[in-house]
Design a protein around this motif. Structure first.
Motif, PDB file in Angstrom:
ATOM      1  N   THR A   8      -6.860  -0.614   6.475  1.00 17.76           N
ATOM      2  CA  THR A   8      -6.936  -1.710   5.665  1.00 17.76           C
ATOM      3  C   THR A   8      -8.627  -2.092   5.438  1.00 17.76           C
ATOM      4  O   THR A   8      -8.614  -2.847   4.611  1.00 17.76           O
ATOM      5  N   ASP A   9      -9.306  -1.529   6.203  1.00 15.13           N
ATOM      6  CA  ASP A   9     -10.891  -1.891   5.701  1.00 15.13           C
ATOM      7  C   ASP A   9     -11.509  -0.599   4.678  1.00 15.13           C
ATOM      8  O   ASP A   9     -12.545  -0.673   4.605  1.00 15.13           O
ATOM      9  N   ARG A  10     -10.500   0.112   4.250  1.00 11.80           N
ATOM     10  CA  ARG A  10     -10.636   0.915   3.215  1.00 11.80           C
ATOM     11  C   ARG A  10     -11.314   2.194   3.648  1.00 11.80           C
ATOM     12  O   ARG A  10     -11.692   3.269   2.860  1.00 11.80           O
ATOM     13  N   TYR A  29     -11.561  -1.580  15.112  1.00 14.56           N
ATOM     14  CA  TYR A  29     -10.919  -2.633  15.160  1.00 14.56           C
ATOM     15  C   TYR A  29     -10.775  -3.298  16.463  1.00 14.56           C
ATOM     16  O   TYR A  29      -9.500  -3.362  17.049  1.00 14.56           O
ATOM     17  N   LYS A  54       2.804 -14.624   2.281  1.00 21.30           N
ATOM     18  CA  LYS A  54       3.346 -13.580   3.043  1.00 21.30           C
ATOM     19  C   LYS A  54       4.712 -13.306   2.596  1.00 21.30           C
ATOM     20  O   LYS A  54       5.210 -12.108   2.133  1.00 21.30           O
ATOM     21  N   GLY A  97     -10.165 -13.364  -2.714  1.00 21.82           N
ATOM     22  CA  GLY A  97      -9.390 -12.598  -1.209  1.00 21.82           C
ATOM     23  C   GLY A  97      -8.339 -11.530  -2.139  1.00 21.82           C
ATOM     24  O   GLY A  97      -7.390 -11.162  -1.439  1.00 21.82           O
ATOM     25  N   GLU A 102      -7.726  -8.330  -0.072  1.00 24.84           N
ATOM     26  CA  GLU A 102      -6.949  -8.407   0.911  1.00 24.84           C
ATOM     27  C   GLU A 102      -5.542  -8.539   0.586  1.00 24.84           C
ATOM     28  O   GLU A 102      -4.633  -7.827   1.240  1.00 24.84           O
ATOM     29  N   GLY A 137      -4.260  -5.195  -0.424  1.00 21.16           N
ATOM     30  CA  GLY A 137      -4.083  -4.375   0.807  1.00 21.16           C
ATOM     31  C   GLY A 137      -2.753  -4.663   1.510  1.00 21.16           C
ATOM     32  O   GLY A 137      -2.214  -3.540   1.619  1.00 21.16           O
ATOM     33  N   TYR A 138      -2.366  -5.860   1.506  1.00 20.96           N
ATOM     34  CA  TYR A 138      -1.472  -6.140   2.107  1.00 20.96           C
ATOM     35  C   TYR A 138      -0.151  -5.728   1.380  1.00 20.96           C
ATOM     36  O   TYR A 138       1.123  -4.986   1.984  1.00 20.96           O
ATOM     37  N   GLN A 161       0.385  -2.024   1.647  1.00 22.46           N
ATOM     38  CA  GLN A 161       0.948  -1.783   2.807  1.00 22.46           C
ATOM     39  C   GLN A 161       2.407  -1.754   3.051  1.00 22.46           C
ATOM     40  O   GLN A 161       3.069  -1.069   3.512  1.00 22.46           O
ATOM     41  N   TYR A 163     -10.425  -1.565  -6.645  1.00 22.53           N
ATOM     42  CA  TYR A 163     -10.832  -1.935  -5.266  1.00 22.53           C
ATOM     43  C   TYR A 163     -10.732  -0.842  -4.427  1.00 22.53           C
ATOM     44  O   TYR A 163     -11.683  -0.936  -3.754  1.00 22.53           O
TER      45      TYR A 163
END
Lengths: 224, 734
Positions: free
Chosen positions: A66-68, A184, B528, B561, B564, B567-568, B571, B585
């Motif tokens: 997640t932090d790339r 982390y 979310k 953001g 993020e 990213g979410y 995922q 990104y």
């Protein structure tokens, strides 16, 4: 020597254990290899930020965190068993806080011609809007058939002369666990007592293989 | 009949011009096209007969005008003729035969008009030579094979051709696209296995399976070389880029010595324009375009690619700025072109372009146009395509007077009047494309409705205030019955179905399905929840509806953001086994629509691209962002969709948005609203036109004030009764 299927199972279990830290996974087992599809060998001799970009662009990673930052996990087998391992960690490049004028100053102050050229290049790059990054990648390499240096070692980016020998051949879980634990740490200590992770650690440890490295620098460093 | 005048104004004989007008009126009541040396079927210059009429349901008639006084054959072979002035020309008798053969070759590619068993074409092709200045005895000496007439019998000849060709199966849009060579633009065909299937993926595949044909508007404007400046107006997806590419290819083919520049602002268009020109030009001439005279360039230039700015600097020995040098300027592009203009003016350069085609003209700063003007030869064939509605703060189109600068006496280089009227063939100098191919009608109307805030609770954000502007973007004004609207007018406008050429919309109608399903809205209590649900929906589309990941775009309206959020989403998709990319990104900014990957994008990155499935997330920002920029972003995002568009949002104010969308959907295909006051609009335009960072800064200061020192704010307001009363007044909430 641990069979390839067990390594793959270990990798799969590792993903499941740490999936909240991972935004993209990219691995499979094929032709006696555990790796990402479209695997390209060789390390580009580029500035780090470009290495990282190429790696992302060509999807040369097993996990994207997640932090790339990116993780490479590569195990290769042949008829006689485990042949090669590459476990690498590529942090997302962090730009350093530096002005173009600073580089001018360094350029004026250096006594080395080689570094003069280096600063000039940096100056040009920054002029093109490319930011300068100080980060680098780090990796564990294992190569059964190599004779010129230790078969199992830790290496930092392109420093060829200083390979730090390692006694154990480790599993995917060890490597990812180590990364998550250090990058982390807050989140990690919320989950490290979970039965899942405790079990994985124990079973991975059981499957550590030792190699003869003569001098065990790792143990020496660890005990310092 | 549609008259395609091509190069009629450029190089033609006096007889051809007069006869053209006459033939056109003979055909006026028929459907089809009449072209001057068009279509060219791969022939060049004098190898093309003067007029080619494609008459629907009748046939094709080739008419060649021989203006010269012909003395007789130049030798025994009949291949050349000699004119009164002693010039040898190729036999026109042979020219029209060759031309006919080329048309037949093209038509034979289509089983619908060509019977392979009998080798017969089902389309009747007629040909005739018209001698204007050659006496009968000399015509007789030419041993002609083809029919010939004098100019006075053209009308009766045409009538008899039409009478006798009634059985021609069909000259239609398909055959036309074969003949004119535009079928090279048809999207790749995908076999459609089950036409009855209602799977989204199959519906979309069917919508891609169509032959590209220029519509009448597009053909008219693309197949002509204007003898002066021209503006082409139209929304995204109306075919502006194809038209400009065709014009470039056509002009290059017509005269390969002409120096042409095709210039644009989005890096990723480089390949697209190159491809379009190459495809058409190669098909037509069987050779490659000469890129040294036909320059296709990005305005600035990119990695290893020539840009207009750099090439001009190089030509005049000027030192160009690098992007790094000017990236901190408010508008870097404006900065470099202002600088370039100043330097060029002092050099007094000789113009060297014969024609300049500017795509995405709305993205360029004023000095850019003036530079183009300086470098273009008379009669200033500058053609610029302008998207009417690319951004909210540019609702008012910039006129030529404001774009091309002033001459030494202070008069505009190109006054507005130069866009009034028509070029030869009745083609408007200010050409409007009203047919939209990309977006379904409901999608476009939802985007316009939200973008303009037509049903916004606190009042309309901005609006077009006259009849002509609405028709320029494809609407018809039903009420009020006047050209300019005033405060309080009850306005009713409609988007007619005829302007919507989206095929998916048509397929749904055939199946008696509601085309409104192409836009849907969903609200959630948290981001979310929203993201989980969107990820699920994407997974379902891919796994059960036959959609491939690269056809899907997810665009977030969130401005903070974003990394993020992506990213979410990435995922969540990865958990479900769906792969995605986040250009700008994680992946590099120019990565797009890679096979097997869903695209997660910001509106800015999505601009200029389209997809069959578009998710617009965090749509509440369209309401909550005070600068209205997010409404613009919503407009850009929704209009990326050529198929299904799923809008969603979360949070407290999402119901307001739901209400606006419901209103749009209820009134579809119309908008009903009361025209706002000029003051209200003016105030909002001030906000719209403020630089982005200025608004953000003010907004941050206000937020900080409210959270840290509300006392100061309260005290300031107490001392400013005027401001306070403005705040309290309801319609002044901005």
């Amino acid at each position: 020597m641990i069979p390839i299927n067990n390594v793959f199972e270990n990798l799969d279990a590792t993903y499941k254990a740490f999936k909240d830290f991972i935004i993209d996974r990219n691995y499979s087992e094929q032709n006696n290899e555990i790796c990402w599809p479209s695997y390209k060998s060789g390390i580009s001799k580029q500035v780090y930020s470009k290495q990282y970009e190429d790696l992302i662009a060509n999807r040369q990673f097993t996990f994207l965190l997640t932090d790339r930052s990116a993780v490479q996990i590569y195990y290769s087998y042949d008829n006689t068993g485990l042949k090669k391992i590459r476990l690498a960690y590529y942090p997302a490049p962090k730009t350093i806080n530096i002005e173009r004028e600073d580089i001018d100053t360094y350029y004026g102050e250096t006594f080395s011609e080689a570094l003069e050229a280096h600063y000039m290049l940096l100056h040009d790059l920054m002029g093109q809007g490319i930011s300068v990054s100080n980060t680098t990648h780090v990796r564990f390499d294992y190569d059964r058939d190599v004779t010129s240096h230790n078969t199992n070692h830790l290496q930092i980016d392109g420093i060829q002369e200083l390979r730090i020998p390692f006694k154990h051949i480790i599993l995917p879980f060890h490597f990812v666990d180590f990364i998550i634990q250090n990058t982390y740490s807050d989140e990690y200590f919320k989950i490290n007592k979970s039965p899942n992770i405790v079990y994985l650690l124990a079973s991975s440890n059981k499957n550590l293989t030792d190699v003869d490295i003569g001098h065990d620098y790792y143990s020496i460093f660890m005990s310092m | 009949m549609q008259y395609i005048s091509g190069s009629l104004g450029h190089n033609s004989s006096a007889e051809e011009k007069i006869i053209g007008t006459q033939i056109n009126s003979d055909f006026v009541s028929f459907e089809g096209t009449l072209g001057y040396r068009m279509p060219s079927v791969g022939m060049q210059g004098k190898d093309i007969p003067s007029f080619i009429a494609q008459i629907y349901e009748h046939g094709i008639l080739i008419i060649d005008i021989v203006s010269e006084h012909i003395l007789g054959p130049a030798d025994d072979s009949d291949e050349y003729w000699i004119t009164e002035t002693g010039v040898t020309i190729p036999s026109r008798d042979i020219v029209i035969d060759n031309f006919e053969r080329e048309i037949q070759n093209r038509l034979k590619q289509d089983g619908r008009v060509y019977d392979r068993r009998t080798g017969q074409l089902k389309i009747v092709i007629g040909k005739v030579l018209v001698f204007c200045n050659t006496p009968a005895d000399k015509i007789a000496s030419l041993n002609l094979i083809n029919p010939h007439i004098d100019r006075n019998s053209i009308t009766s000849y045409i009538r008899s051709f039409i009478r006798n060709s009634n059985n021609s199966i069909y000259v239609s849009k398909q055959s036309q696209s074969l003949i004119e060579g535009t079928k090279v633009f048809a999207k790749a065909r995908k076999a459609v296995l089950n036409p009855e299937s209602t799977l989204l993926g199959d519906l979309i595949d069917r919508s891609m399976d169509n032959t590209f044909t220029l519509d009448e508007e597009q053909r008219k404007v693309s197949m002509q070389i204007p003898s002066g400046p021209q503006r082409i107006r139209g929304l995204a997806g109306t075919g502006k880029t194809v038209i400009l590419a065709l014009k470039a290819a056509l002009t290059h083919k017509e005269d390969e010595k002409l120096r042409i520049l095709s210039v644009f602002n989005t890096q990723s268009m480089y390949n697209q324009i190159h491809d379009l020109i190459t495809k058409y030009y190669t098909y037509e001439t069987r050779s490659s375009p000469d890129w040294s005279v036909l320059e296709v360039m990005h305005a600035w230039g990119g990695k290893g690619r020539a840009g207009f700015y750099y090439s001009v600097c190089k030509r005049f020995g000027l030192n160009p700025f690098a992007y790094g040098d000017v990236k901190n300027q408010l508008d870097p592009l404006e900065f470099i072109f202002t600088d370039l203009l100043r330097k060029l003016k002092s050099l007094n350069p000789d113009p060297y372009y014969d024609m300049v085609l500017i795509d995405e003209a709305q993205d360029f700063p004023q000095p850019f146009f003036e530079v183009i003007y300086l470098l273009t030869k008379n009669p200033k064939r500058i053609i610029w395509a302008y998207d009417e509605f690319q951004s909210l703060n540019e609702l008012k189109i910039k006129e030529p007077r404001d774009l091309f600068g002033l001459d030494n006496e202070g008069n505009p280089n190109i006054p507005n009047t130069e866009l009034e009227g028509t070029y030869i063939g009745g083609i408007e100098k200010d050409f409007i494309l009203s047919n939209c191919y990309r977006n379904p009608r409901i999608t476009l109307m939802t985007a316009h409705g939200l973008g303009l805030g037509i049903y916004r609770k606190e009042g309309i954000v901005d609006i077009l205030s006259d009849n002509k502007s609405w028709s320029a973007i494809g609407y018809r004004v039903l009420k009020p019955n006047k050209s300019t609207f005033k405060e309080g007018d009850q306005v009713e406008i409609e988007r007619p179905e005829t302007f919507s050429k989206n095929i998916l919309e048509k397929i749904l109608k055939e199946k008696a399905a509601d085309d409104k399903q192409l836009v849907s809205f969903e609200s959630y209590s948290s981001w979310k929840e929203e993201y989980d649900s969107v990820a699920q929906k994407i997974h379902t589309l891919i796994s059960t509806q036959g959609i491939s990941p690269e056809q899907i775009m997810v665009i977030t309206l969130a401005t903070l953001g974003t990394g993020e959020l992506f990213g979410y989403m990435r995922q969540q998709l990865d958990f479900l086994g769906v792969k995605s990319i986040t250009p700008g990104y994680i992946e590099s900014a120019d990565t797009f629509q890679e096979k097997g990957f869903v695209n997660l994008l910001t509106p800015y990155r999505a601009k200029g691209n389209e997809a069959n499935i578009v998710f617009v997330t965090d749509a509440q920002f369209a309401i909550t962002n005070t600068s209205f920029r997010s409404r613009n972003a919503a407009f850009v995002s929704i209009t990326r969709s050529r198929g299904y568009c799923y809008i969603s949002g979360n949070g407290r104010r999402i119901n307001e948005l739901a209400e606006e969308i419901r209103h749009i959907s209820n009134d579809y295909p119309r908008f009903n609203f009361k025209f706002p006051s000029e003051e209200e609009l003016k105030r909002r335009r001030v906000i719209l036109n403020k630089a982005e960072n200025e608004i953000e800064k003010s907004q941050r200061q206000i937020d900080e004030l409210i959270s840290k020192n509300p006392e100061i704010l309260i005290e300031t307001l107490r001392q400013n009764p005027d401001l306070l009363s403005k705040i309290i007044k309801k319609d002044d909430s901005n």
